[in-house]
Design a protein around this motif. Structure first.
Motif, mmCIF file in Angstrom:
data_model
loop_
_atom_site.group_PDB
_atom_site.id
_atom_site.type_symbol
_atom_site.label_atom_id
_atom_site.label_comp_id
_atom_site.label_asym_id
_atom_site.label_seq_id
_atom_site.Cartn_x
_atom_site.Cartn_y
_atom_site.Cartn_z
ATOM 1 N N LYS A 107 0.933 25.489 12.040
ATOM 2 C CA LYS A 107 -0.230 24.828 13.494
ATOM 3 C C LYS A 107 0.791 23.166 13.711
ATOM 4 C CE LYS A 107 -2.970 21.876 14.464
ATOM 5 N NZ LYS A 107 -4.804 21.451 13.639
ATOM 6 N N SER B 24 -5.979 30.437 17.660
ATOM 7 C CA SER B 24 -6.538 30.148 16.299
ATOM 8 C C SER B 24 -5.340 30.520 15.028
ATOM 9 C CB SER B 24 -8.168 30.046 16.371
ATOM 10 O OG SER B 24 -8.103 29.596 14.607
ATOM 11 N N ILE B 25 -5.090 29.229 14.643
ATOM 12 C CA ILE B 25 -3.650 29.634 13.103
ATOM 13 C C ILE B 25 -5.209 29.730 11.856
ATOM 14 C CG2 ILE B 25 -2.144 29.605 11.916
ATOM 15 C CD1 ILE B 25 -1.913 29.840 14.832
ATOM 16 N N GLU B 26 -5.390 30.880 11.696
ATOM 17 C CA GLU B 26 -6.138 30.889 10.062
ATOM 18 C C GLU B 26 -5.471 31.403 8.701
ATOM 19 O OE1 GLU B 26 -9.362 33.930 11.232
ATOM 20 O OE2 GLU B 26 -9.842 32.890 13.164
ATOM 21 N N SER C 271 -6.425 25.210 13.919
ATOM 22 C CA SER C 271 -6.235 25.678 12.705
ATOM 23 C C SER C 271 -7.445 25.503 11.640
ATOM 24 C CB SER C 271 -5.611 25.357 11.891
ATOM 25 O OG SER C 271 -5.453 24.081 11.838
ATOM 26 N N ALA D 164 -2.581 27.348 7.161
ATOM 27 C CA ALA D 164 -3.120 27.553 8.118
ATOM 28 C C ALA D 164 -2.103 26.123 9.270
ATOM 29 C CB ALA D 164 -4.630 27.749 8.286
#
Length: 469
Positions: free
Chosen positions: A424, A398-400, A439, A420
């Motif tokens: 991604k 997960s891209i935060e 994301s 984010a």
């Protein structure tokens, strides 16, 4: 009395006609030839004298040198037959009932008396009883009417016969019949009446009337296949391949086979008929339709990609490979070319240290101020992140995105989401499957430092990479 005698003879004939039939295959028969009349039995009062000169053809027998009798008969069931005989003769030798010397009865010529007879005969054959195919002895009884000159009387008949069959339908027949006359006994033996006498017959006999549609020698009534020529031992049915099984019951009528396989062959002797054997030339188990399985893995050799090595049916008889040698077979390995763990379906598992390394890289991702575009120096960092993710193809991340507190909250939320998403999208464009990435943006809601200092604000403006478990 004379009319009563005639009536009795007619009754005897009627009884004979109503009793029924010759050989059941050829029910009709006709015979013809010569007959001989011998009057000695009437002349002699003693039984011994009556038959003492039975074969005295020269002195006692009256023979007409031509075809002089005709018999037509029909089999009436079993060994019985009924026939009607008509005969003619000339009496030139009449044995006198008054011997000049005891036992010696004179013979005279009564003047060429004409002789006619019509007789009905019920005949019984002993041929089946003695189990012969050509020697046919018989006995017969019957009655008839005889005309001798101007005299005529009924007779009751009985005698013996013999037919020697040359074939199924042609034979030589011999017969002797004792014909007891109903003439009054006071005139017994006189030439002007009809004396009791013997009549002998010799001729050819022909049977006919049987139907054999297919001409195979088996009559239709006994032929199980009357329209197709066959063999006697099979009741007239054919056995084309000669294997002892009639075509109607033979599953392979053109090829000789075995009874246990309904007439079909089993070339490889594996217990499976060739017609059902997928490998008729090579022995194999029934489970594989007669095909061999050298490695015993349940896959027939002809379909086994690895006939000498045990392998599952699902892989064509070959063992499943483990390309990366990680103990997880390729069929179950989601990372066939990369060593992994059984727990992670053959894919490598990312460690906490490597996740920390990812986040260390992520913290150095720099965006142009207030935008979601990368600064030039950030691309090297993104490449490093991409390389690590490719090492763990089954791991999901997960891209935060996060911001500092400067500016409006709504604006910061949108900016964090876009940054984010930008990371991604870069990873996807550089070979990371979209299914592994998500994301999200959190704006300024999750600070890691104080937003009162420049350094704190810098720490809060960040991207984090988290392992999704």
């Amino acid at each position: 009395m004379k009319h009563l005698n005639k009536l009795f003879a007619v009754v005897v004939l009627f009884i004979g006609l109503s009793s029924q039939a010759q050989d059941s295959n050829n029910p009709w028969a006709i015979s013809f030839g010569a007959n001989a009349v011998d009057t000695r039995v009437s002349a002699a009062s003693k039984i011994g004298d009556q038959f003492s000169q039975y074969f005295n053809v020269k002195d006692n027998w009256n023979i007409l040198p031509s075809v002089s009798y005709l018999n037509v008969s029909k089999n009436v069931g079993g060994n019985f037959s009924f026939g009607v005989t008509g005969s003619i003769n000339k009496i030139t030798k009449f044995v006198s009932p008054r011997p000049t010397i005891p036992g010696d009865y004179p013979v005279s010529n009564p003047g060429d008396l004409s002789y006619y007879a019509a007789d009905g005969i019920i005949n019984y054959s002993f041929m089946q009883a003695i189990k012969s195919k050509w020697f046919d002895p018989s006995a017969h009884v019957g009655g008839g009417y005889t005309w001798l000159g101007d005299a005529s009387y009924g007779t009751v008949n009985g005698g013996l016969g013999l037919t020697l069959w040359f074939s199924d339908m042609v034979g030589l027949t011999l017969q002797s019949t004792y014909k007891y006359s109903f003439e009054d006994s006071a005139f017994r033996g006189a030439p002007d009446n009809v004396p009791t006498h013997m009549q002998h017959f010799a001729g050819l006999k022909f049977k006919f009337g049987g139907k054999d549609t297919d001409g195979d020698g088996v009559y239709d009534k006994d032929d199980a296949c009357p329209e197709v020529a066959g063999l006697k031992q099979f009741k007239g049915c054919p056995d084309t391949d000669g294997d002892g099984i009639v075509d109607a019951s033979d599953s392979c009528p053109e090829i000789a086979g075995l009874a246990e396989f309904e007439g079909c062959p089993d070339t490889d002797a594996d217990g499976i008929a060739d017609k059902d054997d997928a490998c008729p030339e090579v022995a194999g188990p029934k489970a594989l339709k007669g095909c061999p399985d050298a490695d015993g893995d349940g896959v027939a050799d002809k379909s086994d990609k690895c006939p000498q090595v045990v392998g599952p049916i699902a892989n064509g008889g070959c063992p499943w490979p483990d390309t990366d040698k990680d103990g997880v077979l390729d069929k179950d390995d989601k990372c066939i070319d990369v060593k992994g763990t059984v727990a992670n379906n053959g894919c490598p598992e990312i460690s906490e240290e490597q996740v920390s390394q990812l986040n260390a890289y992520a913290k150095t991702i720099l965006f142009n101020s207030g935008k979601d575009t990368f600064k030039q120096e950030t691309f090297a960092v993104l490449q490093s992140i991409t390389a690590i993710l490719k090492q763990y193809p089954s791991s999901k991340f997960s891209i935060e995105g996060h911001t500092d507190s400067d500016g409006k909250d709504a604006t910061n939320q949108i900016l964090s989401e876009k940054r984010a998403a930008a990371v991604k999208n870069y990873l996807i464009e550089n070979g990371i499957s979209a299914s592994r990435l998500t994301s999200a943006g959190f704006g300024e809601t999750k600070p890691v430092s104080s937003n009162k200092t420049a350094k704190g604000k810098a720490d809060n403006r960040r991207v984090e990479v988290k392992l999704v478990k």
